[in-house]
Write an enzyme that holds these catalytic residues in place. Structure first.
Site, PDB file in Angstrom:
ATOM      1  N   ASN A 232      47.982  55.251  50.659  1.00 41.10           N
ATOM      2  CA  ASN A 232      46.580  55.138  49.613  1.00 41.10           C
ATOM      3  C   ASN A 232      46.930  55.216  48.347  1.00 41.10           C
ATOM      4  O   ASN A 232      48.134  55.775  47.841  1.00 41.10           O
ATOM      5  CB  ASN A 232      45.513  55.710  50.344  1.00 41.10           C
ATOM      6  N   ASP A 300      44.151  58.263  57.476  1.00 37.41           N
ATOM      7  CA  ASP A 300      43.224  58.403  58.859  1.00 37.41           C
ATOM      8  C   ASP A 300      44.232  58.246  60.162  1.00 37.41           C
ATOM      9  O   ASP A 300      43.974  58.587  61.265  1.00 37.41           O
ATOM     10  CB  ASP A 300      41.833  57.657  58.853  1.00 37.41           C
ATOM     11  N   LYS A 310      64.831  49.072  60.559  1.00 33.55           N
ATOM     12  CA  LYS A 310      64.027  48.371  59.743  1.00 33.55           C
ATOM     13  C   LYS A 310      63.643  47.010  60.609  1.00 33.55           C
ATOM     14  O   LYS A 310      64.613  46.365  61.013  1.00 33.55           O
ATOM     15  CB  LYS A 310      64.869  47.619  58.469  1.00 33.55           C
ATOM     16  N   ILE A 330      42.713  67.619  59.340  1.00 38.42           N
ATOM     17  CA  ILE A 330      43.092  68.939  58.806  1.00 38.42           C
ATOM     18  C   ILE A 330      41.898  69.563  58.492  1.00 38.42           C
ATOM     19  O   ILE A 330      41.753  70.687  59.017  1.00 38.42           O
ATOM     20  CB  ILE A 330      44.057  68.557  57.765  1.00 38.42           C
ATOM     21  N   LYS A 361      29.743  64.164  56.571  1.00 36.18           N
ATOM     22  CA  LYS A 361      30.933  64.608  56.886  1.00 36.18           C
ATOM     23  C   LYS A 361      30.904  66.185  56.812  1.00 36.18           C
ATOM     24  O   LYS A 361      31.572  67.055  57.316  1.00 36.18           O
ATOM     25  CB  LYS A 361      31.771  64.371  55.522  1.00 36.18           C
ATOM     26  N   LYS A 365      32.690  67.762  59.745  1.00 41.46           N
ATOM     27  CA  LYS A 365      33.970  68.483  59.366  1.00 41.46           C
ATOM     28  C   LYS A 365      33.830  70.113  59.439  1.00 41.46           C
ATOM     29  O   LYS A 365      34.882  70.783  59.075  1.00 41.46           O
ATOM     30  CB  LYS A 365      34.384  68.150  58.231  1.00 41.46           C
TER      31      LYS A 365
HETATM   32  O1  C5P Z   1      37.167  61.360  56.732  1.00 44.17           O
HETATM   33  P1  C5P Z   1      37.681  61.216  55.310  1.00 44.17           P
HETATM   34  O2  C5P Z   1      39.071  61.238  55.164  1.00 44.17           O
HETATM   35  O3  C5P Z   1      36.636  60.362  54.530  1.00 44.17           O
HETATM   36  O4  C5P Z   1      37.292  62.766  54.983  1.00 44.17           O
HETATM   37  C1  C5P Z   1      37.872  63.303  53.687  1.00 44.17           C
HETATM   38  C2  C5P Z   1      37.963  64.813  53.855  1.00 44.17           C
HETATM   39  O5  C5P Z   1      38.623  65.206  54.938  1.00 44.17           O
HETATM   40  C3  C5P Z   1      39.059  65.156  52.487  1.00 44.17           C
HETATM   41  O6  C5P Z   1      38.664  66.595  52.219  1.00 44.17           O
HETATM   42  C4  C5P Z   1      40.317  65.260  53.193  1.00 44.17           C
HETATM   43  O7  C5P Z   1      41.250  65.863  52.373  1.00 44.17           O
HETATM   44  C5  C5P Z   1      39.955  65.765  54.687  1.00 44.17           C
HETATM   45  N1  C5P Z   1      40.796  65.060  55.676  1.00 44.17           N
HETATM   46  C6  C5P Z   1      41.725  65.700  56.340  1.00 44.17           C
HETATM   47  N2  C5P Z   1      42.513  65.170  57.378  1.00 44.17           N
HETATM   48  C7  C5P Z   1      42.520  63.920  57.574  1.00 44.17           C
HETATM   49  C8  C5P Z   1      41.481  63.210  56.812  1.00 44.17           C
HETATM   50  C9  C5P Z   1      40.723  63.613  55.955  1.00 44.17           C
HETATM   51  O8  C5P Z   1      41.762  66.960  55.860  1.00 44.17           O
HETATM   52  N3  C5P Z   1      43.123  63.432  58.846  1.00 44.17           N
END
Ligand code: C5P
Length: 419
Positions: A232, A300, A310, A330, A361, A365
């Protein structure tokens, strides 16, 4: 901020050119500004420039009969809501601290009954000299707010603290002192917000001393084959700026960085990773921590299979199937962990419904704060940000500012929350 009156004293230093930018910012936000130019300041910017930008006469001397008759210097010192000295040179601060009134600027500063904000800019050795440290302490003890200078490369070629903070950071501090959020136009459009607090940071204070702050930053790369990966646009700049600000605040900082092209901030322990799974393992290994700030734009999804060779076009026109599986979250794992840090901060980079997504979120989270930013207005990889700090207590929207200033503002709030 409409109609607020600022008396801006422009001291003599190369940073005086940034005072012109500050005048533009003040006018853009519909506050009034009257400039006082010192003899030193006049070597770097002209009264004509300041008059044109401020749309007001510029005052340069105590001994100007016309100005003195139209508006005496005592009245000038009282007519403002706030007096800002920018740049505040070592000499100007020394004369302020000693109560000397030998020119228009210092006379106004002695005569004023209004709050005073000094924005220092000078060579690093001058800033760190015992005399300047003493003068800054004297000024603070007598009620003057003295901003911390920025750290970085100076016009003279040396490196360290002493650079004038960026105009948007000065503007945020002005807002803090005038008791209103000094917002830029974009921040004003925020849906809901509490007042911006942009208090000056105390000199030499280490509010995060003894704390371990764990930060993730940058993107992750998820390999498809040895030459291709899913990625990204994250640059890592905001996360690195936060790591630098936390280290400056005295914290022990662990920075788990995805693939980025950035130097490691001073005093920061950096662990480089590539994939989300490597990042998750590095975060786990770095625990325990007092604060976790998960700024990384973690992918994600990753490719379900990783080809050892390759993947080749075979000429049939058939595209290879790309199956995705979800990566570990995470932040969510940390938010529910037995080793959960005292304060868990996540980020949300959104293109739409910013605050709705941020609120969702927060719960999903298990974070204490979600720091939301709109990546349509402020594209990933840019130099500025406007952060919205969403918590169970509400939303605080910070004005648009440099990523360094945004990092400093966030770290200040983290230190306050831990205290
Ligand atoms: O779900 P999203 O990616 O929008 O969430 C963003 C937040 O979650 C950020 O703080 C990002 O560092 C964390 N995140 C993570 N592990 C992932 C996806 C997002 O820690 N696999």
């Amino acid at each position: 901020m409409t109609g607020k009156r600022i008396l801006l004293i422009v001291g003599g230093g190369i940073a005086a050119y940034k005072a012109c930018e500050l005048v533009r910012l003040i006018r853009k936000n519909e506050a009034e500004v009257t400039c006082v130019l010192t003899d030193g300041g006049a070597h770097f910017v002209t009264a004509m420039t300041l008059a044109a930008l401020s749309e007001n006469p510029v005052h340069t001397t105590l001994w100007d009969l016309k100005n003195e008759v139209e508006m005496g210097h005592i009245q000038l010192s009282r007519a403002a809501d706030l007096v800002v000295v920018c740049p505040a040179t070592a000499d100007l601060m020394a004369r302020m601290a000693a109560g000397i009134a030998d020119d228009l600027a210092t006379t106004l500063l002695l005569a004023t009954d209004k709050p005073v904000l000094a924005v220092p800019a000078m060579n690093v050795r001058m800033w760190q000299h015992a005399a300047t440290v003493r003068n800054v302490a004297t000024l603070r003890a007598s009620g003057v707010s003295v901003l911390e200078p920025d750290e970085g490369m100076m016009a003279c070629g040396e490196y360290g603290p002493g650079r004038l903070p960026e105009p948007d950071a000065v503007w945020a501090a002005i807002g803090g002192m005038l008791g209103a959020g000094a917002s830029t136009d974009s921040a004003r459009a925020a849906v809901s917000r509490s007042p911006v607090r942009a208090e000056p940071v105390e000199a030499h204070s280490h509010p995060l001393s003894g704390k371990h702050v764990l930060i993730t930053a940058g993107p992750t790369h998820e390999p498809i084959d040895p030459v291709r990966y899913i990625a990204n646009r994250s640059s890592g700049k905001q996360g690195f700026a936060i790591a630098a600000a936390a280290a400056r605040a005295g914290a022990k900082v662990t920075l788990v960085a995805g693939p980025v092209n950035l130097d490691t901030p001073q005093g920061v322990r950096r662990i480089d990773v590539e994939t989300a799974r490597e990042m998750a393992a590095a975060v786990d290994a770095a625990l325990p921590a007092d604060v976790a700030i998960m700024v990384a734009a973690v992918a994600d999804w990753r490719s379900a299979d990783q080809s050892a060779q390759k993947i080749k076009k075979d000429g049939s026109g058939q595209v290879p199937p790309l199956q995705l599986v979800e990566n570990p979250d995470i932040l969510a794992t940390l938010g529910r962990s037995d080793h959960r840090p005292t304060l868990v901060v996540g980020f949300a980079a959104e293109t739409n419904d910013l605050l709705t997504h941020a609120h969702a979120k927060l719960a999903r989270k298990g974070a204490d704060w979600i720091v939301a930013n709109d990546v349509v207005t402020h594209k990933m990889g840019g130099e500025v940000n406007a952060l919205h700090i969403v918590s169970a207590h509400g939303i605080e929207s910070l004005p648009e500012m440099s990523k360094d200033a945004a990092a400093a503002a966030l770290v200040k709030r983290i230190a306050d929350a831990l205290a």
